[in-house]
Design a protein around this motif. Sequence first.
Motif, PDB file in Angstrom:
ATOM      1  N   ARG A   1      -1.429  14.804   0.737  1.00 34.25           N
ATOM      2  CA  ARG A   1       0.010  15.055   0.920  1.00 34.25           C
ATOM      3  C   ARG A   1       0.454  16.264   0.110  1.00 34.25           C
ATOM      4  NH1 ARG A   1       4.603  10.409  -0.226  1.00 34.25           N
ATOM      5  NH2 ARG A   1       6.465  11.714   0.075  1.00 34.25           N
TER       6      ARG A   1
ATOM      7  N   TYR B   1       1.593   9.419  -5.649  1.00 34.22           N
ATOM      8  CA  TYR B   1       2.026  10.757  -5.227  1.00 34.22           C
ATOM      9  C   TYR B   1       3.074  11.323  -6.182  1.00 34.22           C
ATOM     10  CZ  TYR B   1       5.104  13.992  -2.756  1.00 34.22           C
ATOM     11  OH  TYR B   1       5.916  15.051  -2.432  1.00 34.22           O
TER      12      TYR B   1
ATOM     13  N   THR C   1      -8.566   5.638  -3.378  1.00 37.52           N
ATOM     14  CA  THR C   1      -7.899   5.752  -2.075  1.00 37.52           C
ATOM     15  C   THR C   1      -6.484   6.324  -2.192  1.00 37.52           C
ATOM     16  OG1 THR C   1      -9.223   3.968  -1.140  1.00 37.52           O
ATOM     17  CG2 THR C   1      -7.146   4.496  -0.031  1.00 37.52           C
ATOM     18  N   PRO C   2      -5.597   5.768  -3.023  1.00 34.85           N
ATOM     19  CA  PRO C   2      -4.261   6.371  -3.130  1.00 34.85           C
ATOM     20  C   PRO C   2      -4.285   7.769  -3.735  1.00 34.85           C
ATOM     21  CG  PRO C   2      -4.516   4.605  -4.739  1.00 34.85           C
ATOM     22  CD  PRO C   2      -5.703   4.528  -3.822  1.00 34.85           C
TER      23      PRO C   2
ATOM     24  N   GLU D   1      -5.131  10.090  -0.814  1.00 33.59           N
ATOM     25  CA  GLU D   1      -3.987  10.249   0.090  1.00 33.59           C
ATOM     26  C   GLU D   1      -2.884  11.088  -0.540  1.00 33.59           C
ATOM     27  OE1 GLU D   1      -2.672   6.614   1.816  1.00 33.59           O
ATOM     28  OE2 GLU D   1      -4.680   6.016   2.475  1.00 33.59           O
ATOM     29  N   ALA D   2      -2.664  10.913  -1.851  1.00 35.61           N
ATOM     30  CA  ALA D   2      -1.648  11.710  -2.537  1.00 35.61           C
ATOM     31  C   ALA D   2      -2.033  13.182  -2.565  1.00 35.61           C
ATOM     32  CB  ALA D   2      -1.448  11.187  -3.961  1.00 35.61           C
TER      33      ALA D   2
ATOM     34  N   ARG E   1       0.836  -1.205   0.000  1.00 35.45           N
ATOM     35  CA  ARG E   1       0.000   0.000   0.000  1.00 35.45           C
ATOM     36  C   ARG E   1       0.871   1.256   0.000  1.00 35.45           C
ATOM     37  NH1 ARG E   1      -3.168  -2.823   3.858  1.00 35.45           N
ATOM     38  NH2 ARG E   1      -2.403  -1.482   5.540  1.00 35.45           N
ATOM     39  N   ARG E   2       1.929   1.232   0.817  1.00 39.08           N
ATOM     40  CA  ARG E   2       2.830   2.397   0.851  1.00 39.08           C
ATOM     41  C   ARG E   2       3.496   2.615  -0.499  1.00 39.08           C
ATOM     42  NH1 ARG E   2       4.185   0.234   5.997  1.00 39.08           N
ATOM     43  NH2 ARG E   2       6.082  -0.706   5.130  1.00 39.08           N
TER      44      ARG E   2
ATOM     45  N   ASN F   1       0.902   4.135  -2.841  1.00 35.98           N
ATOM     46  CA  ASN F   1       0.663   5.534  -2.474  1.00 35.98           C
ATOM     47  C   ASN F   1       1.811   6.428  -2.926  1.00 35.98           C
ATOM     48  OD1 ASN F   1      -1.745   4.832  -1.274  1.00 35.98           O
ATOM     49  ND2 ASN F   1      -0.935   4.789   0.807  1.00 35.98           N
ATOM     50  N   GLU F   2       3.046   5.968  -2.733  1.00 36.59           N
ATOM     51  CA  GLU F   2       4.208   6.759  -3.134  1.00 36.59           C
ATOM     52  C   GLU F   2       4.262   6.916  -4.650  1.00 36.59           C
ATOM     53  OE1 GLU F   2       7.640   9.049  -2.800  1.00 36.59           O
ATOM     54  OE2 GLU F   2       6.169   8.438  -1.277  1.00 36.59           O
TER      55      GLU F   2
END
Length: 237
Positions: free
Chosen positions: A72, A32, A64-65, A68-69, A24-25, A28-29
């Motif tokens: 950030r 982003y 979802t990602p 979150e991005a 997941r990380r 997400n990265e």
Amino acid sequence: MTLQDAKAMDTTGRLVADAAPKIRRQINETVYQSLKQMIQTNQLRPGNRLPHEELAKKLGVSRTPIREALERLFQEGYVTRIPRRGFFVAEINSEEVEELYQLREALETYALRKTIQKGIPSEGLARLEELCHHYEELADRNLTMERVLLDREFHLALAALAGNSQIVNSISAVFDRIIQKRRVEGYAGSDGTNPYHEHVHLLEALQANDAKRAEELLAEHLHQGWARFLNHLKAFA
């Protein structure tokens, strides 16, 4: 992990929720970094709305990602958030850019003083000369992202000679913000100044180990850069 990898793991949305935290990380990265690059390269322009569903479809991931991005990027100032309307690419603000150039001057002149105190290795000067020569090939053209990134590389290489990675990382982050604020197309300094010649004069002072002159030239170079940028912003107002 590449964006293609992320797509393979996130085709339904449920996979993200069930995936291990590490995956997941990574997703997400990846999302982003993709959105940040799209903003910096003007694929997503200042003022553009950033709808979750559209971006998720474009990148082939779930919302979802994307959410979150965007959170950030909002914290970092790349996007703004308007209640009940969503996220937008941050508009260009001349006062903020001036502050960024002031921060660059503080960081870069400090790094330069440390470098001269230590002594500049010949290979460090050779690298700067190589970058300067490459920049000469682009300096007379209208501004392009290639030229912006090459200027960034020159200044980061100069700062790196101080031997402080935290300073280099901070300058790199400031450059990222400045690049995000700049619309590159059609921009060619019309004020008679040439950043290539400013780089050359700075290199000459470094080769002569003239600390005072080098610091003065670096500060003036950054002032001229801000002035060119201000004219650029006025052209797009």
